[in-house]
Design an enzyme around this catalytic site. Structure first.
Site, PDB file in Angstrom:
ATOM      1  N   LEU A 237       0.803  -1.232   0.000  1.00 31.69           N
ATOM      2  CA  LEU A 237       0.000   0.000   0.000  1.00 31.69           C
ATOM      3  C   LEU A 237       0.838   1.286   0.000  1.00 31.69           C
ATOM      4  O   LEU A 237       1.678   1.485   0.871  1.00 31.69           O
ATOM      5  CB  LEU A 237      -0.938   0.011   1.220  1.00 31.69           C
ATOM      6  CG  LEU A 237      -1.922   1.197   1.260  1.00 31.69           C
ATOM      7  CD1 LEU A 237      -2.922   1.136   0.120  1.00 31.69           C
ATOM      8  CD2 LEU A 237      -2.628   1.266   2.599  1.00 31.69           C
ATOM      9  N   ASP A 238       0.568   2.164  -0.981  1.00 25.54           N
ATOM     10  CA  ASP A 238       1.216   3.479  -1.086  1.00 25.54           C
ATOM     11  C   ASP A 238       2.740   3.373  -1.190  1.00 25.54           C
ATOM     12  O   ASP A 238       3.456   4.328  -0.873  1.00 25.54           O
ATOM     13  CB  ASP A 238       0.846   4.388   0.103  1.00 25.54           C
ATOM     14  CG  ASP A 238      -0.647   4.703   0.137  1.00 25.54           C
ATOM     15  OD1 ASP A 238      -1.286   4.671  -0.928  1.00 25.54           O
ATOM     16  OD2 ASP A 238      -1.177   4.952   1.233  1.00 25.54           O
ATOM     17  N   ALA A 239       3.235   2.219  -1.599  1.00 24.75           N
ATOM     18  CA  ALA A 239       4.685   2.024  -1.641  1.00 24.75           C
ATOM     19  C   ALA A 239       5.202   1.695  -3.032  1.00 24.75           C
ATOM     20  O   ALA A 239       6.361   1.339  -3.198  1.00 24.75           O
ATOM     21  CB  ALA A 239       5.078   0.924  -0.661  1.00 24.75           C
TER      22      ALA A 239
END
Lengths: 294, 294, 294, 294
Positions: A237-239
């Site tokens: 996530l979000d990476a």
């Protein structure tokens, strides 16, 4: 909507994206291959990561007069060059217009920004459908004459809804997906179907404030600058690999509400920048980072 | 160094910094107090945090013709106004030039930037001494004619070295400390001696990449913008109230080395911005956030 | 278009904009007037130009419980305060939603940006009509359900067309006009009907590259940054009071075409910023410059 | 000043800068020439101006193992390649450290910034002398151990003073000149001795506010952003090829004095950026514009 698109500039080019272990002579080899076969180079960008020893390249040339037929270029290039230099490569043709799906939830700013550019003919893309977990944006989609599909998602039905979405995307031959403030986390399985082909906008200057409610977190921390980040979606996530980031100043005068308002403008511009770069085939991904050519 | 300072502009003003629970009439009350006593207001800034219901104010007025003697203003203001409105307040006088100590390690860019401004008379400050855990910057200090004190610090001697430093600071009547890339963590006890009076520069866009080696981390994450953050030091590492932040674009072309190079320019400007605001008495702290007036 | 507007936040406030010669006690006088009559201040901003000795102020307060009836506030304020202090003032009420006309030519980006914000309820405004010297944007106007009026303009008919436009604007009780890349110069006479109430976007960083084809001029000059400027229209071309400016980096890689593309994003954001500030009654004009409160 | 320079990284490379009419195969030809002679390419940047049909290139390669002796490379390259392709080219060697002169008047901020970088070993350069039309900066020069030469200039003596300066520059084998806020206009004749080798910093966002007192002009015009511009000096005042520009926001709160203060930080950073690019041989000039490689 009655189109206000200008006639598309006709262009008949091929684009080659390459990355491979760096070694002497790659650039000369590739440009020679194009020159010898009468490929007039329109744009060439290359980058060498001297630490990781990786060579990256994007080259675009005119197909008119090119002595290898378009449908044979890949084979020839692979046999004569790529396989010898251990290259990872992809070829694109300007006449193949990419097909993009938009996922959206309840907020309109990124959606409007994309559809305005689409309608004005800013981008060389087809947008056959919009998918949402809410009905809110249906009137916007209809107004722009784009099919709108409603897939409400909850814990119980997520797997089957994603399966249905994938089916629909396949049916419409979708090349890549843009999450225009889509507030649902896609499963790792879904993401695997579109590796480096799902573009998200996160409403913070990543890696700061990943996850939910970044403007609240930014306000609580008292930062003096806020940001937005467009990135390819990975199962983490979000990476995923960052494509573009934007920032704007804020101060003690700002409330969470005014940060959200300022952030909307950042989000839409940063997302559209990323989509444009992707459409131009100017983004290469390696080791969770991007090379984004000018 | 033979001074190139211009003659200091003579100014005879008082500055009042206030924060208190918001309520009707505070602004009128304070300005009336000054007006009635012939205090000509030079600058007035106020801010109301409508969520937390806190009123913040900074007002600067001329002491010439002010009917309350300078050494009595505090007492009068406290009795007549502050105590009634539950105010937290401080008063400063322009004729009292603040005394600042610089802590530095091995890097010169922030130190040079501060000393250049000091020598040119940009700031109304005295810098009686520089403290370092290395000898590297001694020639710079000497060149600018400022006492340099070497306090090597290790785990074993940290407590006693900090005690010696505190003694020295006290002796020189130091009002506040600037950590110009000082690469030692100050103990909570040390920090307690200078609450909201130690300014640090962290070489990242906080809260991203707190701690060591932020440029390496930024490079590994593939960010497209890097930043620097000046903040007051608290016992919580890199988590104190932010005073200023700055950013600059980067790209896949950047190496860790080039990020460090670009970052140096950010760091020195952002740190000096914070010091300047602090010197002008324009920073108020409440709930780990700052109000920074223009 | 079926509205996606959220319910408007109900607010019952008055806003007072003031500028006058600076003198002691203005701030205390005004805030006392509001406090004594039970006007709870929501926002207060003031600025003193110490060189020109002008005091500027914007104050917003709740009408609920205010002891002077809304329709009498102006009279009372004028009699009791403004006339004595030689004030130039205006009062606005949050319940009066401003009415805005858009003028546009052939380019859609600013128009879409404004209509997207309007549809999403970002702004407290009514947009009853769009005027254009071309038919190109009619489908966009229709799609958003806004009346579109076509006024082709040439040297021969300019006077009569402007007269007809003024008639139409009057009929629709238009408060202010936004030129969303309207590529016709308005006559001085037309401008006189809406002093400081016509907002233009110029596609350069004024005063550089005033007049036609600024991106061509910027490219020819080889600048490394381009900009956009929103300003009130005066009879002096591109020389009116500046409300906001924005910039973005460019380089030798940019062509005129890519500058135009990058510029579009600047233009729409900078224009919308100006419109938003105008709508919030945060812009004061004096001596061809603006005070723009936060 | 006792040097705090780190040991210079040893590098043994050659840099070739090229521009010529664009045609097929230039890139392949040049890279092949280097590859065949065992020149390991460290960096390669190229740009094609598709409008003007000019090809620009910068390539840096290791001399170790290169089969052509350093002092013969120019001759070989010219004979085998450049003369055939109508190339304009220059070659530089990393072991030749450029020699730079600083011209300064009364302001110290750019001078300090340059000398701080020099002392810290940021730049690969020698600075044998500082020239000024005032004595003000002598103590700064002395402090950094650099020869300071005072050449007061007036209308009557300008010609002879410039002649003396040129003599001095020649004697010290100066390669290029940096005008660090030097407030005298150099004659066209002087400039002709150092074509594209005199770097100036102008304290505005050119072409806005060329000439004297740009901050006063910016304040009078009410701009919301100020800038600084570094450029090569030509005989046309403030109109030479731009190398870098920087900007910062301002507002109605700013006075001329605060614009000057903010501008100083812009000026020093923008000037140093330009000097750094020049030192790295990354700037090419053609038609009064620059190509500045990353």
């Amino acid at each position: 909507m009655k189109s206000i698109k200008p006639l598309r500039e006709k262009k008949d080019t091929a684009i080659l994206l390459i990355h491979c272990p760096d070694q002497q002579g790659i650039l000369a080899t590739v440009t020679e291959f194009l020159n010898k076969n009468n490929g007039n180079i329109m744009n060439l960008d290359q980058h060498v990561d001297r630490v990781e020893k990786i060579f990256y390249m994007r080259v675009e040339w005119e197909l008119k007069d090119f002595s290898i037929p378009a449908d044979k270029i890949g084979e020839y290039f692979d046999t004569l060059i790529a396989s010898k230099l251990n290259m990872n490569w992809k070829i694109y043709f300007s006449e193949d217009v990419p097909r993009m799906a938009i996922f959206v939830s309840k907020m309109s700013h990124c959606l409007f920004d994309i559809l305005a550019r689409y309608t004005a003919g800013e981008w060389d893309v087809e947008i056959p459908l919009i998918i949402s977990n809410h009905e809110t944006m249906r009137p916007v989609a209809e107004r722009f004459g784009i099919d709108f599909h409603y897939f409400p998602v909850n814990n119980a039905n997520k797997e089957e809804q994603e399966a249905a979405e994938l089916e629909l995307l396949k049916e419409h031959q979708i090349d890549f997906i843009v999450l225009a403030r889509y507030m649902q986390i896609l499963s790792a399985d879904f993401v695997d179907h579109y590796p480096n082909r799902i573009i998200n906008i996160h409403h913070s200057f990543l890696p700061a404030f990943a996850g939910a409610k970044p403007y609240h977190a930014a306000h609580a921390r008292g930062v003096k600058i806020i940001g937005a980040t467009s990135h390819y979606v990975t199962s983490d996530l979000d990476a995923g690999p960052i494509i573009d980031q934007g920032v704007t100043r804020c101060s003690h005068v700002d409330t969470v509400k005014s940060l959200i308002r300022k952030g909307r403008d950042l989000e839409k511009i940063v997302l559209s920048n990323a989509v444009f770069k992707h459409l131009q085939r100017k983004v290469l991904v390696y080791n969770n980072r991007t090379v984004v050519f000018h």
